[in-house]
Motif scaffolding. Structure first.
Motif, PDB file in Angstrom:
ATOM      1  N   MET A   1       2.102   2.942  -3.086  1.00  0.00           N
ATOM      2  CA  MET A   1       1.255   3.900  -3.802  1.00  0.00           C
ATOM      3  C   MET A   1       1.878   5.291  -3.782  1.00  0.00           C
ATOM      4  SD  MET A   1      -2.532   2.750  -2.464  1.00  0.00           S
ATOM      5  CE  MET A   1      -3.362   4.047  -3.342  1.00  0.00           C
TER       6      MET A   1
ATOM      7  N   HIS B   1     -10.243   6.461  -0.918  1.00  0.00           N
ATOM      8  CA  HIS B   1     -10.208   7.211  -2.181  1.00  0.00           C
ATOM      9  C   HIS B   1     -11.302   8.265  -2.260  1.00  0.00           C
ATOM     10  CE1 HIS B   1      -7.069   4.577  -3.674  1.00  0.00           C
ATOM     11  NE2 HIS B   1      -7.773   3.558  -3.226  1.00  0.00           N
TER      12      HIS B   1
ATOM     13  N   VAL C   1       0.842  -1.205   0.000  1.00  0.00           N
ATOM     14  CA  VAL C   1       0.000   0.000   0.000  1.00  0.00           C
ATOM     15  C   VAL C   1       0.872   1.247   0.000  1.00  0.00           C
ATOM     16  CG1 VAL C   1      -1.677   1.335   1.335  1.00  0.00           C
ATOM     17  CG2 VAL C   1      -1.960  -1.144   1.109  1.00  0.00           C
TER      18      VAL C   1
ATOM     19  N   ALA D   1      -1.666   7.435   2.011  1.00  0.00           N
ATOM     20  CA  ALA D   1      -2.178   7.387   0.639  1.00  0.00           C
ATOM     21  C   ALA D   1      -3.348   8.340   0.458  1.00  0.00           C
ATOM     22  CB  ALA D   1      -2.595   5.961   0.293  1.00  0.00           C
TER      23      ALA D   1
ATOM     24  N   GLY E   1       3.901   5.644  -6.774  1.00  0.00           N
ATOM     25  CA  GLY E   1       3.053   5.862  -7.945  1.00  0.00           C
ATOM     26  C   GLY E   1       2.536   7.283  -8.020  1.00  0.00           C
TER      27      GLY E   1
END
Length: 234
Positions: free
Chosen positions: A61, A227, A58, A148, A64
């Motif tokens: 991320m 999210h 995780v 995140a 990314g």
């Protein structure tokens, strides 16, 4: 005398045999108990290893997000956006440890927020075989999601916020906003499938009717808790 000894010999043999059988049974039961205990401890160790591995994935991320955001901003702002990503993880670690984890998974207060385990004062490392999951590996896994969620916003406000303002946002999000939503969905809040409001039998019935027809929200992959919160915040 010889006849008496001969008549008692089978009884002696039977007693000795029974004693040996009892000793073997006790030894076998002890070994089985040891194997079961070892199995429980090994299972716990495997759970911890799996959770830490998933938390690390995780956390990747962040890499990314960094590559995505570095590619969409002006070259002169690449250092700035990468610095924001690094600060997100750092601020999230401090704020989530100090207050956020307690708000998310502390004792429920009216289905809205948690109210204990601040600064992880009730957390422990139960690698010795306890069946509870509230160890440091759980905090690590949840911290990775916290970072995140905070970093999602970095891309949406890239090149449009002052660094100081972004730090304030990151502190507020990781300390209060995100942990409260986590408590609602993943903890014991009003939306959770585990529920903050049990019925008369003690069964969790979290939403509206509080009967066998009630259903909680189960958010397996964080599409809502992580999210959606990051997207709305951005």
């Amino acid at each position: 005398l010889h006849l008496k000894m001969a008549s008692e010999l089978p009884a002696v043999h039977e007693r000795v045999l029974n004693e040996r059988i009892d000793a073997l049974r006790a030894d076998l039961e002890a070994k089985i108990a040891a194997v079961e205990t070892s199995g429980i401890e090994n299972a716990r160790d495997m759970d911890i290893a799996w959770l830490v591995t998933c938390g690390a994935l995780v956390f990747f991320m962040q890499a990314g997000f960094a590559m995505l955001e570095a590619g969409i901003v002006h070259p002169k702002n690449v250092t700035n956006i990468l610095f924001k990503n690094m600060i997100d993880a750092s601020i999230a670690a401090i704020c989530f440890w100090l207050l956020g984890y307690g708000f998310a998974y502390g004792d429920d207060k009216g289905g809205f927020i948690g109210g204990s385990n601040f600064a992880c004062d009730e957390i422990y490392n139960n690698a010795g075989g306890s069946d509870s999951s509230d160890g440091w590996e759980g905090w690590f896994f949840q911290w990775a999601f916290t970072g995140a969620c905070a970093t999602i916003v970095a891309g949406s406000v890239a090149e449009r916020t002052r660094l100081e303002a972004y730090f304030v946002y990151s502190i507020v999000l990781t300390t209060f906003i995100y942990p409260v939503v986590v408590h609602w969905g993943w903890g014991y809040g009003w939306l959770s499938a585990w529920g903050a409001y049990p019925d008369s039998d003690g069964v969790a019935r979290p939403i509206f009717r509080r009967n066998e027809e009630s259903n909680g929200m189960i958010d397996f992959a964080g599409s809502g808790v992580v999210h959606m919160v990051g997207g709305f915040s951005g």
